[in-house]
Design a protein around this motif. Sequence first.
Motif, PDB file in Angstrom:
ATOM      1  N   HIS A 138       0.814  -1.216   0.000  1.00 23.25           N
ATOM      2  CA  HIS A 138       0.000   0.000   0.000  1.00 23.25           C
ATOM      3  C   HIS A 138       0.852   1.272   0.000  1.00 23.25           C
ATOM      4  O   HIS A 138       0.463   2.279  -0.584  1.00 23.25           O
ATOM      5  N   ALA A 139       2.023   1.232   0.637  1.00 20.01           N
ATOM      6  CA  ALA A 139       2.916   2.401   0.616  1.00 20.01           C
ATOM      7  C   ALA A 139       3.365   2.703  -0.808  1.00 20.01           C
ATOM      8  O   ALA A 139       3.382   3.865  -1.231  1.00 20.01           O
ATOM      9  N   ASN A 140       3.736   1.677  -1.562  1.00 16.37           N
ATOM     10  CA  ASN A 140       4.172   1.895  -2.941  1.00 16.37           C
ATOM     11  C   ASN A 140       3.007   2.234  -3.859  1.00 16.37           C
ATOM     12  O   ASN A 140       3.142   3.065  -4.760  1.00 16.37           O
ATOM     13  N   ARG A 141       1.870   1.624  -3.630  1.00 16.77           N
ATOM     14  CA  ARG A 141       0.690   1.895  -4.455  1.00 16.77           C
ATOM     15  C   ARG A 141       0.241   3.351  -4.326  1.00 16.77           C
ATOM     16  O   ARG A 141      -0.217   3.968  -5.285  1.00 16.77           O
ATOM     17  N   HIS A 142       0.370   3.934  -3.134  1.00 17.98           N
ATOM     18  CA  HIS A 142      -0.113   5.293  -2.869  1.00 17.98           C
ATOM     19  C   HIS A 142       1.029   6.296  -2.643  1.00 17.98           C
ATOM     20  O   HIS A 142       0.806   7.359  -2.057  1.00 17.98           O
ATOM     21  N   SER A 143       2.217   5.985  -3.119  1.00 19.25           N
ATOM     22  CA  SER A 143       3.393   6.821  -2.840  1.00 19.25           C
ATOM     23  C   SER A 143       3.228   8.277  -3.286  1.00 19.25           C
ATOM     24  O   SER A 143       3.625   9.192  -2.561  1.00 19.25           O
ATOM     25  N   ASP A 144       2.649   8.516  -4.451  1.00 17.43           N
ATOM     26  CA  ASP A 144       2.469   9.895  -4.927  1.00 17.43           C
ATOM     27  C   ASP A 144       1.571  10.697  -3.997  1.00 17.43           C
ATOM     28  O   ASP A 144       1.843  11.858  -3.696  1.00 17.43           O
ATOM     29  N   ASP A 145       0.502  10.087  -3.528  1.00 18.70           N
ATOM     30  CA  ASP A 145      -0.424  10.772  -2.618  1.00 18.70           C
ATOM     31  C   ASP A 145       0.182  10.965  -1.237  1.00 18.70           C
ATOM     32  O   ASP A 145      -0.041  11.991  -0.595  1.00 18.70           O
ATOM     33  N   ILE A 146       0.961   9.982  -0.770  1.00 14.64           N
ATOM     34  CA  ILE A 146       1.598  10.087   0.542  1.00 14.64           C
ATOM     35  C   ILE A 146       2.518  11.298   0.592  1.00 14.64           C
ATOM     36  O   ILE A 146       2.486  12.083   1.536  1.00 14.64           O
ATOM     37  N   VAL A 147       3.334  11.459  -0.431  1.00  4.42           N
ATOM     38  CA  VAL A 147       4.274  12.589  -0.470  1.00  4.42           C
ATOM     39  C   VAL A 147       3.540  13.927  -0.443  1.00  4.42           C
ATOM     40  O   VAL A 147       3.998  14.879   0.177  1.00  4.42           O
ATOM     41  N   LYS A 148       2.386  13.998  -1.060  1.00  8.18           N
ATOM     42  CA  LYS A 148       1.618  15.247  -1.123  1.00  8.18           C
ATOM     43  C   LYS A 148       1.073  15.689   0.231  1.00  8.18           C
ATOM     44  O   LYS A 148       0.884  16.883   0.460  1.00  8.18           O
ATOM     45  N   VAL A 149       0.786  14.738   1.119  1.00  9.50           N
ATOM     46  CA  VAL A 149       0.132  15.073   2.393  1.00  9.50           C
ATOM     47  C   VAL A 149       1.026  14.864   3.615  1.00  9.50           C
ATOM     48  O   VAL A 149       0.601  15.074   4.736  1.00  9.50           O
ATOM     49  N   ALA A 150       2.266  14.455   3.384  1.00  9.98           N
ATOM     50  CA  ALA A 150       3.153  14.085   4.490  1.00  9.98           C
ATOM     51  C   ALA A 150       3.940  15.257   5.045  1.00  9.98           C
ATOM     52  O   ALA A 150       4.473  16.068   4.299  1.00  9.98           O
ATOM     53  N   GLU A 151       4.016  15.299   6.357  1.00 10.86           N
ATOM     54  CA  GLU A 151       4.932  16.202   7.045  1.00 10.86           C
ATOM     55  C   GLU A 151       6.207  15.429   7.384  1.00 10.86           C
ATOM     56  O   GLU A 151       7.310  15.955   7.289  1.00 10.86           O
ATOM     57  N   ARG A 152       6.015  14.165   7.777  1.00 13.70           N
ATOM     58  CA  ARG A 152       7.138  13.309   8.153  1.00 13.70           C
ATOM     59  C   ARG A 152       6.837  11.884   7.705  1.00 13.70           C
ATOM     60  O   ARG A 152       5.702  11.419   7.826  1.00 13.70           O
ATOM     61  N   ILE A 153       7.858  11.187   7.203  1.00 17.29           N
ATOM     62  CA  ILE A 153       7.721   9.797   6.775  1.00 17.29           C
ATOM     63  C   ILE A 153       8.782   8.974   7.481  1.00 17.29           C
ATOM     64  O   ILE A 153       9.956   9.335   7.472  1.00 17.29           O
ATOM     65  N   VAL A 154       8.354   7.878   8.090  1.00 11.85           N
ATOM     66  CA  VAL A 154       9.277   6.955   8.752  1.00 11.85           C
ATOM     67  C   VAL A 154       9.249   5.649   7.961  1.00 11.85           C
ATOM     68  O   VAL A 154       8.185   5.050   7.777  1.00 11.85           O
ATOM     69  N   LEU A 155      10.422   5.231   7.483  1.00  9.78           N
ATOM     70  CA  LEU A 155      10.551   4.006   6.705  1.00  9.78           C
ATOM     71  C   LEU A 155      11.298   2.949   7.498  1.00  9.78           C
ATOM     72  O   LEU A 155      12.248   3.273   8.217  1.00  9.78           O
ATOM     73  N   GLU A 156      10.902   1.700   7.330  1.00 11.30           N
ATOM     74  CA  GLU A 156      11.644   0.606   7.926  1.00 11.30           C
ATOM     75  C   GLU A 156      12.897   0.346   7.085  1.00 11.30           C
ATOM     76  O   GLU A 156      12.828   0.343   5.861  1.00 11.30           O
ATOM     77  N   ASP A 157      14.017   0.148   7.744  1.00 14.18           N
ATOM     78  CA  ASP A 157      15.294  -0.091   7.070  1.00 14.18           C
ATOM     79  C   ASP A 157      15.164  -1.284   6.117  1.00 14.18           C
ATOM     80  O   ASP A 157      14.608  -2.317   6.466  1.00 14.18           O
ATOM     81  N   GLY A 158      15.651  -1.121   4.896  1.00 11.26           N
ATOM     82  CA  GLY A 158      15.609  -2.167   3.893  1.00 11.26           C
ATOM     83  C   GLY A 158      14.392  -2.130   2.997  1.00 11.26           C
ATOM     84  O   GLY A 158      14.336  -2.838   1.994  1.00 11.26           O
ATOM     85  N   PHE A 159      13.397  -1.303   3.326  1.00 10.66           N
ATOM     86  CA  PHE A 159      12.194  -1.206   2.507  1.00 10.66           C
ATOM     87  C   PHE A 159      12.459  -0.314   1.303  1.00 10.66           C
ATOM     88  O   PHE A 159      12.908   0.821   1.441  1.00 10.66           O
ATOM     89  N   GLU A 160      12.185  -0.833   0.106  1.00  7.58           N
ATOM     90  CA  GLU A 160      12.372  -0.071  -1.139  1.00  7.58           C
ATOM     91  C   GLU A 160      11.059   0.646  -1.474  1.00  7.58           C
ATOM     92  O   GLU A 160      10.136   0.063  -2.028  1.00  7.58           O
ATOM     93  N   TRP A 161      10.993   1.929  -1.115  1.00  7.38           N
ATOM     94  CA  TRP A 161       9.781   2.703  -1.307  1.00  7.38           C
ATOM     95  C   TRP A 161       9.816   3.439  -2.640  1.00  7.38           C
ATOM     96  O   TRP A 161      10.806   4.079  -2.990  1.00  7.38           O
ATOM     97  N   ALA A 162       8.723   3.403  -3.386  1.00  9.16           N
ATOM     98  CA  ALA A 162       8.619   4.043  -4.695  1.00  9.16           C
ATOM     99  C   ALA A 162       8.628   5.564  -4.603  1.00  9.16           C
ATOM    100  O   ALA A 162       8.958   6.245  -5.577  1.00  9.16           O
ATOM    101  N   GLY A 163       8.285   6.118  -3.459  1.00  8.81           N
ATOM    102  CA  GLY A 163       8.211   7.573  -3.306  1.00  8.81           C
ATOM    103  C   GLY A 163       9.506   8.249  -2.928  1.00  8.81           C
ATOM    104  O   GLY A 163       9.595   9.447  -2.820  1.00  8.81           O
ATOM    105  N   LYS A 164      10.526   7.474  -2.722  1.00  7.01           N
ATOM    106  CA  LYS A 164      11.797   8.012  -2.243  1.00  7.01           C
ATOM    107  C   LYS A 164      12.615   8.587  -3.351  1.00  7.01           C
ATOM    108  O   LYS A 164      12.668   8.160  -4.441  1.00  7.01           O
TER     109      LYS A 164
END
Length: 70
Positions: free
Chosen positions: A44-70
């Motif tokens: 779900h993080a990768n599926r909604h990455s564009d929307d997450i970046v638009k509304v995020a103040e802070r993002i916490v990622l688990e180490d090793g996770f390859e996120w599409a929004g990064k």
Amino acid sequence: MSSLLSPEVTIVAELTERCDRCGAAAKLVVTLTSGGELAFCGHHANRHSDDIVKVAERIVLEDGFEWAGK
């Protein structure tokens, strides 16, 4: 409302939250600019990455996770 600045991104060793959509282990937790937090599994993080970046103040990622929004 969307943030004009990029959200602060933090990487942590492990997240203990569960995805608010499906209940799977969270790989990303976002603090919203409007207040509150949402947790997302990897899918779900990768599926909604564009929307997450638009509304995020802070993002916490688990180490090793390859996120599409990064």
